[in-house]
Design a protein around this motif. Structure first.
Motif, PDB file in Angstrom:
ATOM      1  N   SER A  51       0.818  -1.208   0.000  1.00  0.00           N
ATOM      2  CA  SER A  51       0.000   0.000   0.000  1.00  0.00           C
ATOM      3  C   SER A  51       0.856   1.263   0.000  1.00  0.00           C
TER       4      SER A  51
ATOM      5  N   ASP B 220      -5.502  10.275   1.618  1.00  0.00           N
ATOM      6  CA  ASP B 220      -4.616   9.149   1.362  1.00  0.00           C
ATOM      7  C   ASP B 220      -3.265   9.628   0.832  1.00  0.00           C
ATOM      8  N   ARG B 221      -3.310  10.644  -0.003  1.00  0.00           N
ATOM      9  CA  ARG B 221      -2.019  11.065  -0.581  1.00  0.00           C
ATOM     10  C   ARG B 221      -1.350  12.171   0.207  1.00  0.00           C
TER      11      ARG B 221
ATOM     12  N   PHE C 134       1.928   8.085  -4.448  1.00  0.00           N
ATOM     13  CA  PHE C 134       2.414   7.846  -3.084  1.00  0.00           C
ATOM     14  C   PHE C 134       3.928   7.777  -3.002  1.00  0.00           C
TER      15      PHE C 134
ATOM     16  N   LYS D  65      -5.349   1.852  -0.587  1.00  0.00           N
ATOM     17  CA  LYS D  65      -4.152   2.436  -1.199  1.00  0.00           C
ATOM     18  C   LYS D  65      -3.468   1.437  -2.115  1.00  0.00           C
TER      19      LYS D  65
END
Lengths: 205, 205
Positions: free
Chosen positions: A16, A177-178, B119, A112
């Motif tokens: 992830s 998330d980012r 990410f 993710k």
DNA sequence: CTTGACAGCTAATTCAAATTAGCCTATTAT
DNA sequence: ATAATAGGCTAATTTGAATTAGCTGTCAAG
């Protein structure tokens, strides 16, 4: 937790963060506290670890689908819960949903990971869409539909109303998330979003 | 197009489909029609190709930011354009926005590439958020703000209204990126979304 | 008590991918 | 005219990651 499970857990974390291709079996082994070749006592190869994660997921989702439904088997029973729904309840519903998606460790890591692997093949694309588009819309559509039935919300088009409810939540989630440091900002937008949603779709009196 | 540029172009295509780590310099060279070692006459290494794509992007975005603004330097001039805005105009605005994001080859490939690499580090996360969250919200917020100023839309909170306008578009876009066969479905939802948006926020008379 | 399966280890092995070396040709600037 | 440069090629080289081979200790079942 036994080794076999720990492998999945650590692998999920790594996948992830960096994506499948950038994680080496060595990394996984190290996190688990064993040597790389020992992994092969538990899984045929690296891909099998990934696949096992996806499989495990799929079954957890089954459960989750139940759990999220406060009284899963009987939708009309849910209606009782929402009979006295007001704006603050709706804000809470949204916040809970957001908090769950955002902080549940398993959910977050899986999301993710899927984000990074979604273009690999149709199956993964499907899993992503199911889990973060179709299913939430359908589930929330059901809930919001109850509120409409109760006369607490007003619309001629529940699915689109549901899109209006969920899409901002989804989008803010991807931001967090980012850029986790934007969580506070996202939460504030979330709340404003829901209050405005309520103002817009709420019975106007 | 010269080789140096073709390398970027083919690399972007491949990166957007498979992600950086799953693309080999060999693949890029093949698409360009040269041998892998020849790539090194143009770029120091594989990472430099990726970096060049990002840099090229950043400058294209500058231009684009201008181009999207129908009359970039003078927002009040835009107001003229929208003075007679109605639901169908709004649908067209949304469709155009969607079609642009969805079909502009460069935009699409870049977005998909960023999706897969977001990410990796803070910079890439920043670029993604800027390009697909902050900037669209700010730009569309400006446009919708004009419509509010004209009295064509009504709200007390333009930023949230903009979120309500854009988030569904963004979400449908990500669906199409991963499942292109759902484009038709997405377009239909898009139009319904905008019509309902107009109904909700439009002046009520 | 002893056997077999389980789960670990170290030491190869394999293989694929990035990069470098060194050569060749064509164009371009002096 | 020629020297330098740009841009291509083939043939190494290097590296690093996945996997396999084969050994060992532990423990549960007979």
């Amino acid at each position: 937790m036994d080794t076999k499970q720990r492998i999945l857990d650590e692998a999920l974390t790594l996948f992830s963060e960096r994506g499948y291709a950038n994680v080496f079996v060595n990394d996984i082994a190290e996190k688990v506290g064993i040597k790389a070749p020992s992994l092969y006592k538990h899984y045929k190869n690296k891909q099998a670890i990934f696949d096992a994660i996806i499989d495990e997921m799929s079954s957890k989702f089954e459960q989750q689908a139940q759990a999220l439904s406060i009284n899963g088997t009987n939708p009309t029973a849910d209606a009782e819960v929402y009979r006295s729904m007001d704006e603050d309840h709706l804000v809470k519903l949204g916040n809970d949903l957001f908090a769950y998606f955002l902080h549940d460790s398993y959910t977050k890591r899986f999301r993710k990971m899927l984000t990074l692997e979604q273009f690999k093949d149709k199956d993964l694309a499907r899993v992503y869409s199911e889990q973060y588009f179709d299913r939430p819309l359908s589930y929330q559509g059901m809930l919001l539909g109850l509120l409409v039935a109760q006369g607490l919300l007003v619309t001629e088009n529940v699915p689109i109303m549901t899109l209006h409810f969920y899409a901002p939540i989804y989008m803010l989630l991807t931001v967090c998330d980012r850029e986790p440091e934007r969580e506070q900002e996202a939460l504030e937008l979330m709340e404003k979003h829901i209050r405005q949603f309520d103002k817009i779709y709420g019975r106007n009196f």
